[in-house]
Write a protein that holds these residues in place. Structure first.
Motif, PDB file in Angstrom:
ATOM      1  N   UNK A   1       1.016  -1.587   0.199  1.00 44.57           N
ATOM      2  CA  UNK A   1       0.161  -0.358   0.027  1.00 44.57           C
ATOM      3  C   UNK A   1       0.710   0.968   0.352  1.00 44.57           C
ATOM      4  N   UNK A   2       0.703   1.801  -1.161  1.00 43.85           N
ATOM      5  CA  UNK A   2       1.126   3.489  -1.208  1.00 43.85           C
ATOM      6  C   UNK A   2       0.438   4.527  -1.253  1.00 43.85           C
ATOM      7  N   UNK A   3       1.093   5.394  -0.097  1.00 44.13           N
ATOM      8  CA  UNK A   3       0.235   6.926  -0.406  1.00 44.13           C
ATOM      9  C   UNK A   3       0.891   8.167  -0.655  1.00 44.13           C
ATOM     10  N   UNK A   4      -0.057   8.980  -1.793  1.00 40.02           N
ATOM     11  CA  UNK A   4       0.115  10.472  -2.259  1.00 40.02           C
ATOM     12  C   UNK A   4      -0.453  10.865  -1.875  1.00 40.02           C
ATOM     13  N   UNK A   5       0.498  12.503  -1.275  1.00 43.86           N
ATOM     14  CA  UNK A   5      -0.472  13.386  -0.946  1.00 43.86           C
ATOM     15  C   UNK A   5       0.196  14.783  -1.016  1.00 43.86           C
ATOM     16  N   UNK A   6      -1.064  15.004  -1.956  1.00 45.97           N
ATOM     17  CA  UNK A   6      -1.104  16.058  -2.995  1.00 45.97           C
ATOM     18  C   UNK A   6      -1.237  16.814  -2.404  1.00 45.97           C
ATOM     19  N   UNK A   7      -0.491  18.832  -2.750  1.00 45.38           N
ATOM     20  CA  UNK A   7      -1.319  20.053  -2.179  1.00 45.38           C
ATOM     21  C   UNK A   7      -1.578  21.130  -3.047  1.00 45.38           C
ATOM     22  N   UNK A   8      -2.472  21.807  -3.480  1.00 44.25           N
ATOM     23  CA  UNK A   8      -2.270  22.717  -3.823  1.00 44.25           C
ATOM     24  C   UNK A   8      -3.212  24.310  -3.656  1.00 44.25           C
ATOM     25  N   UNK A   9      -2.291  25.250  -3.683  1.00 46.12           N
ATOM     26  CA  UNK A   9      -3.009  26.543  -3.316  1.00 46.12           C
ATOM     27  C   UNK A   9      -2.649  27.425  -4.310  1.00 46.12           C
ATOM     28  N   UNK A  10      -3.516  27.618  -4.988  1.00 46.54           N
ATOM     29  CA  UNK A  10      -3.767  29.454  -5.571  1.00 46.54           C
ATOM     30  C   UNK A  10      -2.826  28.148  -6.689  1.00 46.54           C
ATOM     31  N   UNK A  11      -3.044  27.456  -7.089  1.00 42.57           N
ATOM     32  CA  UNK A  11      -2.913  26.812  -8.772  1.00 42.57           C
ATOM     33  C   UNK A  11      -3.520  27.084  -9.484  1.00 42.57           C
ATOM     34  N   UNK A  12      -2.782  27.826 -10.336  1.00 44.22           N
ATOM     35  CA  UNK A  12      -3.273  28.526 -12.188  1.00 44.22           C
ATOM     36  C   UNK A  12      -4.263  27.372 -12.349  1.00 44.22           C
ATOM     37  N   UNK A  13      -5.290  27.793 -13.305  1.00 43.29           N
ATOM     38  CA  UNK A  13      -5.866  26.603 -14.015  1.00 43.29           C
ATOM     39  C   UNK A  13      -6.777  27.230 -15.531  1.00 43.29           C
ATOM     40  N   UNK A  14      -6.198  27.063 -16.742  1.00 45.05           N
ATOM     41  CA  UNK A  14      -6.974  27.034 -17.294  1.00 45.05           C
ATOM     42  C   UNK A  14      -8.684  27.874 -17.356  1.00 45.05           C
ATOM     43  N   UNK A  15      -9.442  28.483 -17.475  1.00 41.26           N
ATOM     44  CA  UNK A  15     -10.440  29.325 -17.922  1.00 41.26           C
ATOM     45  C   UNK A  15     -11.476  27.872 -18.241  1.00 41.26           C
ATOM     46  N   UNK A  16     -11.297  26.850 -18.700  1.00 39.26           N
ATOM     47  CA  UNK A  16     -12.005  26.088 -19.259  1.00 39.26           C
ATOM     48  C   UNK A  16     -11.881  24.851 -17.861  1.00 39.26           C
ATOM     49  N   UNK A  17     -10.572  24.626 -17.292  1.00 40.15           N
ATOM     50  CA  UNK A  17     -10.579  23.675 -16.271  1.00 40.15           C
ATOM     51  C   UNK A  17     -11.878  23.888 -15.481  1.00 40.15           C
ATOM     52  N   UNK A  18     -11.653  25.825 -15.170  1.00 42.35           N
ATOM     53  CA  UNK A  18     -12.854  25.808 -14.232  1.00 42.35           C
ATOM     54  C   UNK A  18     -14.327  25.919 -14.446  1.00 42.35           C
ATOM     55  N   UNK A  19     -14.505  26.712 -15.417  1.00 40.49           N
ATOM     56  CA  UNK A  19     -15.979  25.991 -16.131  1.00 40.49           C
ATOM     57  C   UNK A  19     -16.216  24.787 -15.788  1.00 40.49           C
ATOM     58  N   UNK A  20     -15.250  23.623 -16.405  1.00 40.41           N
ATOM     59  CA  UNK A  20     -15.576  21.859 -16.460  1.00 40.41           C
ATOM     60  C   UNK A  20     -15.309  21.707 -14.809  1.00 40.41           C
ATOM     61  N   UNK A  21     -14.581  22.213 -13.755  1.00 37.12           N
ATOM     62  CA  UNK A  21     -14.816  21.924 -12.774  1.00 37.12           C
ATOM     63  C   UNK A  21     -16.125  21.759 -11.818  1.00 37.12           C
TER      64      UNK A  21
END
Length: 192
Positions: free
Chosen positions: A108-128
């Protein structure tokens, strides 16, 4: 002179046939198979999307189960880089510690990710936002690792393994609460 050349060519052909036969027999005996990866769980906390500034923030915790299906080969993993995406937009990346697997074992392997104010494209924002409004949001996780297969005295050179875990649907509440993987365990594609 022609006789020497003829003997030399016959010796070279015999040498390559013998080497090829030995390698084929080793392959038949060992039967190397790629490891199997699956996502057991995915939890997202503190997730937020800013429409005006096109920023995404959140914490992702992914738990993988890695299986070595080989009966006679051990696998060592090193330089493991992991990335989380929404469609083609990279949200965060992390490095995982190296580990070894015995024959027919699971880790079993765990991966921990963190994003603080990560810029994304406008299409990604609308898609999310659109996915979140109608249900779960789909993320993707990719891993790249150097793996070495070992069987007794025989050690293969390091190989670059690429793992792709797609369509990881996470139910995200609108109040920035905790979101969890929906639909159960997800199998990942593994390639060299």
């Amino acid at each position: 002179r022609a006789t020497f050349l003829r003997y030399f060519l016959v010796a070279m052909i015999a040498f390559f046939v013998i080497i090829g036969t030995v390698l084929f027999i080793v392959w038949l005996v060992l039967r190397p198979r790629l490891p199997e990866f699956r996502v057991e769980s995915l939890t997202v906390t503190n997730f937020s999307v800013s429409n005006s500034s096109q920023h995404v923030s959140g914490d992702w915790l992914v738990q993988f189960q890695v299986a070595n299906p080989n009966k006679k080969m051990k696998i060592s993993y090193a330089d493991i880089d992991s990335y989380i995406y929404y469609k083609s937009e990279s949200l965060s990346e992390t490095r995982l510690p190296p580990f070894d697997q015995g024959t027919r074992s699971q880790t079993v392997v765990q991966a921990s990710f963190a994003a603080v104010g990560s810029y994304v494209d406008a299409s990604a924002v609308s898609g999310i936002n659109a996915e979140r409004a109608r249900g779960p949001v789909s993320f993707q996780v990719r891993l790249v690792a150097l793996a070495r297969f070992k069987a007794g005295w025989w050690r293969a050179r390091r190989r670059l393994i690429r793992v792709f875990c797609g369509d990881l649907a996470v139910g995200l509440p609108s109040n920035n609460g905790t979101g969890k993987l929906t639909g159960g365990v997800k199998e990942c594609r593994v390639g060299l």
